[in-house]
Structure formats: structure tokens, C-alpha cells
Write an enzyme that holds these catalytic residues in place. Structure first.
Site, PDB file in Angstrom:
ATOM      1  N   ASP A   1       0.806  -1.218   0.000  1.00 29.65           N
ATOM      2  CA  ASP A   1       0.000   0.000   0.000  1.00 29.65           C
ATOM      3  C   ASP A   1       0.840   1.271   0.000  1.00 29.65           C
ATOM      4  O   ASP A   1       2.055   1.234   0.212  1.00 29.65           O
ATOM      5  CB  ASP A   1      -0.975  -0.001   1.197  1.00 29.65           C
ATOM      6  CG  ASP A   1      -0.308  -0.469   2.502  1.00 29.65           C
ATOM      7  OD1 ASP A   1       0.933  -0.411   2.598  1.00 29.65           O
ATOM      8  OD2 ASP A   1      -1.032  -0.890   3.409  1.00 29.65           O
TER       9      ASP A   1
ATOM     10  N   ASN B   1      -7.508  -2.859  14.242  1.00 30.20           N
ATOM     11  CA  ASN B   1      -8.906  -3.137  13.877  1.00 30.20           C
ATOM     12  C   ASN B   1      -9.021  -4.339  12.927  1.00 30.20           C
ATOM     13  O   ASN B   1     -10.070  -4.577  12.351  1.00 30.20           O
ATOM     14  CB  ASN B   1      -9.543  -1.893  13.236  1.00 30.20           C
ATOM     15  CG  ASN B   1      -8.840  -1.478  11.948  1.00 30.20           C
ATOM     16  OD1 ASN B   1      -7.925  -2.158  11.484  1.00 30.20           O
ATOM     17  ND2 ASN B   1      -9.266  -0.375  11.351  1.00 30.20           N
TER      18      ASN B   1
ATOM     19  N   HIS C   1      -7.233  -4.770  10.117  1.00 28.91           N
ATOM     20  CA  HIS C   1      -6.940  -4.517   8.698  1.00 28.91           C
ATOM     21  C   HIS C   1      -5.659  -5.220   8.250  1.00 28.91           C
ATOM     22  O   HIS C   1      -4.750  -5.465   9.032  1.00 28.91           O
ATOM     23  CB  HIS C   1      -6.953  -3.024   8.344  1.00 28.91           C
ATOM     24  CG  HIS C   1      -5.788  -2.200   8.765  1.00 28.91           C
ATOM     25  ND1 HIS C   1      -5.927  -0.925   9.269  1.00 28.91           N
ATOM     26  CD2 HIS C   1      -4.451  -2.439   8.745  1.00 28.91           C
ATOM     27  CE1 HIS C   1      -4.738  -0.425   9.527  1.00 28.91           C
ATOM     28  NE2 HIS C   1      -3.820  -1.326   9.216  1.00 28.91           N
TER      29      HIS C   1
ATOM     30  N   GLU D   1      -9.671  -1.850   5.320  1.00 30.49           N
ATOM     31  CA  GLU D   1     -10.305  -1.581   6.600  1.00 30.49           C
ATOM     32  C   GLU D   1     -11.531  -2.481   6.803  1.00 30.49           C
ATOM     33  O   GLU D   1     -12.031  -3.074   5.826  1.00 30.49           O
ATOM     34  CB  GLU D   1     -10.742  -0.100   6.644  1.00 30.49           C
ATOM     35  CG  GLU D   1      -9.587   0.896   6.487  1.00 30.49           C
ATOM     36  CD  GLU D   1      -8.757   1.069   7.766  1.00 30.49           C
ATOM     37  OE1 GLU D   1      -8.639   0.115   8.556  1.00 30.49           O
ATOM     38  OE2 GLU D   1      -8.211   2.176   7.950  1.00 30.49           O
TER      39      GLU D   1
END
Ligand code: GLP
Length: 242
Positions: free
Chosen positions: A67, A136, A138, A143
Site C-alpha cells: 500500500d 482493527n 486490517h 479496513e
């Protein structure tokens, strides 16, 4: 999914390094999927060491990063491209043209995403993909709520992710609100996956990953459907495991 409990960050990094060294020596043209964040830094240091000792070479390796932040060029010190140069690429013999990081300053992101996918396909897919784990759940910048069928795409970052990553940014810089990330389906096409997690702050996510159900609300849970995944988590990250 295989879980290896490491003693601490250093042990996690060394165990991951040993797996990578084997892979690099086993394959003629290894295609590596690389990750950023604080988690893989120790692994990269270990790989640099092994390279300097002549145990491995990156001469025929190809790499694809997961990313990049949108709006940050590769020479911006806050960009993931810059991070990769600093933490790994500048210290090993991987040919510059063999390293790939999605562009954070593309003119047309639909085209950039398509081209990134095509380059991975043309390289005959990723042999071993490294992953960190967001608090979280990811993976890459996918996400919670991202479809499991997603391919390389532009994502809106969660507030929690922007806060978690703020410490990487030089003062005066805000964490961008968007990023370009390999999709979940793209990640799942890797032949082998190594997910690393370290520290107490990842304990809840590791417990959710290992013991929880498979749900798009926790992206990493899809890894249960992959046939070759090794999770290396240190003691602190395993603290909440049943
Ligand atoms: C970041 C990255 C992920 C990384 C994760 C964990 O947002 N996009 O690829 O794995 O979050 O980061 P860290 O290793 O710093 O905890």
C-alpha cells in the site's frame, strides 16, 4: 493457519527472517510481497544482515508492496515508498526496477490499480506475502467492511488507523485520509502468507483472528481460508489467546 508464538519482538523478527531466507534460497526468482509499519522493521534489519553475510541475494528478486498513502510521492519522507528505501531497498542488491510500490500520486487511480494487478499477475503472483495486522484487523489498508472480493483499490482510512499511524509522520504533516492498497482477493492469491504481530496493543486483534469467525468486519479473518498461512506473534500479542 499455523501459529508460532515468539518470545518477543526480536524472536518474532528472527523467526520470520529464517522463513524468508529459506524462501529466497529455494526460489530462482522470488516474488516478495512486502509490508510497512513498525512490525516488519526488525525482520528487514535481519534480512539486511543476512545479505551482508552473503547468505542471501536479492539479485533476482521482485517485490510488491501492499500500500501507499494518496498524495505522497516516493521522495516524501512520510511515504511508504521512502520507508521501504530507508528500511530495506537501499541496503540490499534488489534491482530498483524490480521493486514496486503503488503510486500515491497517480494521475488516474483506476489505471494505477489495474496496472498494479497486472504487474503482479505478470510476475506469476506473489510467492510469499508479509502482513502486519491493524488493531482493527486490517491487512494492507483494507479496513473493516472491505469486501473479501476486493482487488487493488483506493480506500478511505479509518480514524483509528490514522491515529495509530500518526507517530510515523513528521510534525506538520497529517496522515492522509486515503490510500491505495492491494485488495483482499489480491492478497489471498499469494502462494504463502506470513503475518507478524507484536506487542500488547495487538493482543485483542490476535485473539479475534485466531478464535473469531470469518467476517468482512475483521479483514484478517479471511486468512483462515488460505492454505499456507503462518502467524508469528510474540508473547505480548498472544496474551489474550484462550
Ligand atoms: C498500517 C499498514 C499495514 C500495517 C499495519 C500495522 O496501517 N498499512 O500494512 O501492517 O498498519 O502497523 P504497525 O506494524 O505499525 O503496527
Amino acid at each position: 493457519m499455523k501459529l508460532i508464538e515468539a518470545k518477543d519482538y526480536e524472536d518474532m523478527s528472527k523467526q520470520a527472517c529464517a522463513l524468508m531466507v529459506n524462501k529466497l534460497n529455494e526460489l530462482d526468482n522470488p516474488v516478495l510481497g512486502l509490508a510497512t509499519g513498525s512490525t516488519p522493521v526488525g525482520l528487514y534489519e535481519c534480512l539486511i544482515e543476512k545479505y551482508k553475510q552473503g547468505e542471501i541475494t536479492f539479485e533476482h528478486a521482485v517485490s510488491f508492496n501492499l500500500d501507499e498513502y494518496i498524495g505522497l510521492a516516493d521522495d516524501n519522507p512520510n511515504s511508504y515508498h521512502y520507508f521501504m528505501n530507508e528500511k530495506l531497498f537501499n541496503h540490499i542488491n534488489i534491482p530498483n526496477e524490480n521493486t514496486h510500490v503503488p503510486s500515491g500520486v497517480a494521475e488516474n487511480y483506476d489505471i494505477e490499480c489495474e496496472q498494479y494487478e497486472k504487474m503482479i499477475k505478470d510476475a506469476n503472483n506473489i510467492d510469499v506475502q508479509l502482513l502486519g495486522l491493524g488493531v482493527n484487523g486490517h491487512i494492507g489498508f483494507n479496513e473493516p467492511g472491505t469486501p473479501f472480493t476486493s482487488r487493488t483499490h483506493v480506500v478511505e482510512l479509518d480514524e483509528s488507523t490514522r491515529n495509530a499511524n500518526a507517530h510515523f509522520f513528521a510534525s506538520g504533516w497529517e496522515v492522509p485520509s486515503r490510500a491505495i492498497s492491494m485488495g483482499i482477493e489480491s492478497i489471498m492469491e499469494s502462494k504463502e502468507i506470513i503475518l507478524l504481530a507484536s506487542g500488547e496493543k495487538k493482543a485483542k486483534a490476535i485473539a479475534r483472528l485466531i478464535n473469531g469467525d470469518i467476517s468482512e468486519l475483521f479483514p484478517a479473518s479471511i486468512l483462515h481460508k488460505h492454505s499456507n498461512v503462518t502467524v508469528i506473534a510474540d508473547k505480548a500479542a498472544c496474551a489474550k489467546l484462550k
